[in-house]
Scaffold this motif. Sequence first.
Motif, PDB file in Angstrom:
ATOM      1  N   VAL A 220      16.314  -4.803   4.056  1.00  0.00           N
ATOM      2  CA  VAL A 220      15.580  -5.766   4.873  1.00  0.00           C
ATOM      3  C   VAL A 220      14.444  -5.106   5.647  1.00  0.00           C
ATOM      4  O   VAL A 220      13.613  -5.798   6.232  1.00  0.00           O
ATOM      5  CB  VAL A 220      16.538  -6.500   5.847  1.00  0.00           C
ATOM      6  CG1 VAL A 220      17.551  -7.319   5.067  1.00  0.00           C
ATOM      7  CG2 VAL A 220      17.241  -5.511   6.777  1.00  0.00           C
ATOM      8  N   ASN A 221      14.411  -3.768   5.695  1.00  0.00           N
ATOM      9  CA  ASN A 221      13.295  -3.060   6.346  1.00  0.00           C
ATOM     10  C   ASN A 221      12.584  -2.171   5.333  1.00  0.00           C
ATOM     11  O   ASN A 221      12.295  -1.007   5.571  1.00  0.00           O
ATOM     12  CB  ASN A 221      13.780  -2.247   7.550  1.00  0.00           C
ATOM     13  CG  ASN A 221      14.801  -1.184   7.166  1.00  0.00           C
ATOM     14  OD1 ASN A 221      15.529  -1.348   6.197  1.00  0.00           O
ATOM     15  ND2 ASN A 221      14.851  -0.114   7.930  1.00  0.00           N
ATOM     16  N   GLU A 222      12.306  -2.753   4.184  1.00  0.00           N
ATOM     17  CA  GLU A 222      11.714  -2.011   3.082  1.00  0.00           C
ATOM     18  C   GLU A 222      10.393  -1.353   3.480  1.00  0.00           C
ATOM     19  O   GLU A 222      10.113  -0.217   3.109  1.00  0.00           O
ATOM     20  CB  GLU A 222      11.502  -2.945   1.889  1.00  0.00           C
ATOM     21  CG  GLU A 222      10.873  -2.294   0.677  1.00  0.00           C
ATOM     22  CD  GLU A 222      10.661  -3.274  -0.454  1.00  0.00           C
ATOM     23  OE1 GLU A 222       9.498  -3.640  -0.697  1.00  0.00           O
ATOM     24  OE2 GLU A 222      11.663  -3.702  -1.054  1.00  0.00           O
ATOM     25  N   HIS A 223       9.554  -2.082   4.251  1.00  0.00           N
ATOM     26  CA  HIS A 223       8.238  -1.543   4.608  1.00  0.00           C
ATOM     27  C   HIS A 223       8.379  -0.246   5.404  1.00  0.00           C
ATOM     28  O   HIS A 223       7.656   0.735   5.163  1.00  0.00           O
ATOM     29  CB  HIS A 223       7.451  -2.577   5.408  1.00  0.00           C
ATOM     30  CG  HIS A 223       6.108  -2.073   5.867  1.00  0.00           C
ATOM     31  ND1 HIS A 223       5.065  -1.830   4.994  1.00  0.00           N
ATOM     32  CD2 HIS A 223       5.656  -1.719   7.110  1.00  0.00           C
ATOM     33  CE1 HIS A 223       4.027  -1.380   5.673  1.00  0.00           C
ATOM     34  NE2 HIS A 223       4.364  -1.304   6.947  1.00  0.00           N
ATOM     35  N   GLU A 224       9.316  -0.218   6.372  1.00  0.00           N
ATOM     36  CA  GLU A 224       9.529   0.998   7.165  1.00  0.00           C
ATOM     37  C   GLU A 224       9.937   2.160   6.279  1.00  0.00           C
ATOM     38  O   GLU A 224       9.490   3.302   6.471  1.00  0.00           O
ATOM     39  CB  GLU A 224      10.612   0.759   8.226  1.00  0.00           C
ATOM     40  CG  GLU A 224      10.256  -0.247   9.295  1.00  0.00           C
ATOM     41  CD  GLU A 224      11.419  -0.445  10.247  1.00  0.00           C
ATOM     42  OE1 GLU A 224      11.970   0.575  10.718  1.00  0.00           O
ATOM     43  OE2 GLU A 224      11.790  -1.605  10.497  1.00  0.00           O
TER      44      GLU A 224
END
Length: 316
Positions: A194-198
Amino acid sequence: MGFLSVAYQLLFLQLLLFHSQGSATLCSQDQKVRIDNKNLTVYIPSSQSQVSRKNIKPYPTTDPLHLVTSVQIVNEETNLPACDFNHNVPVLVFSSGGYTGNLFHEMDELIIPLFITSRHFRSNLKFVIIDYKAWWVNKYSRILSRLSRYEFINPAVNGSVHCFPGAVIGLKFHGLLALNRTDIPGGAKTRRFVNEHEMVVMMEELGFGVFAGGCGHLAGGATGLDWASSNYFGEPAREMGVKYLEYTIEPEESTLFQTYGKDHAVVTDPQSIFVKGYQAARAVCIDEQNLKINVERFGETLFQAKQLIEDSSSLN
């Protein structure tokens, strides 16, 4: 020589009396193999086996056999059911039951074993699919159509007797996600980050080239899946000589932590969910769980991976 070429005859000899976990492969070259779909019974000539009657679950691994329907193998020369349909190519009988619905198990226990078993025939065989699931057949239709050029038979809706010049019952299994190359001739995934961008930013800062495509991501670990991660991903990697680094999440990195709370058994004792059975465990630990990775902790594992890559490059 009939439908069988010399290569086919040699192939059948190779498959004769092959045994894998939970299933067996049988064949006949000279006499018809009859399959009564209504009773899920395969009649083979007595000369082909010393066992007069046995039950086989045509699935390559033993774990989910309670979800697989049995096929009865009968050695009989007389009182055979009449053939409603005669085929001039051999048949492969297998089950699409088991743990279908889970991408890992579909690939490990069906698609790969199906390739291993049927590749020799170069698409010249028919499939009889026990525990037929139309959605599974549709999902993998492009692969299945490459392995067999004929229409598949679903015994649940086709109760007739089919006769074949040869038969293979069950699927070969080389190991978890494994292909033994000496024995091989010349949907969306569950669980997401759910925090792929980070994670992408952190990887790029470490010097990795990252490609973020529109497909799902395969996660090797999650709450309650430590054993599966190590055995289904780590062990096969090590057997292939691939260096495997394992990252184990903390409870806070699972969305189950927010959904159920820190004191719920799902978080504190995941095995208590698994003892309720695969379907109950899957509904929670696989289908319901997403991951919010601690990029600092995960970065430490990636840094180790980067060092291994650099060390390997310096040796070349």
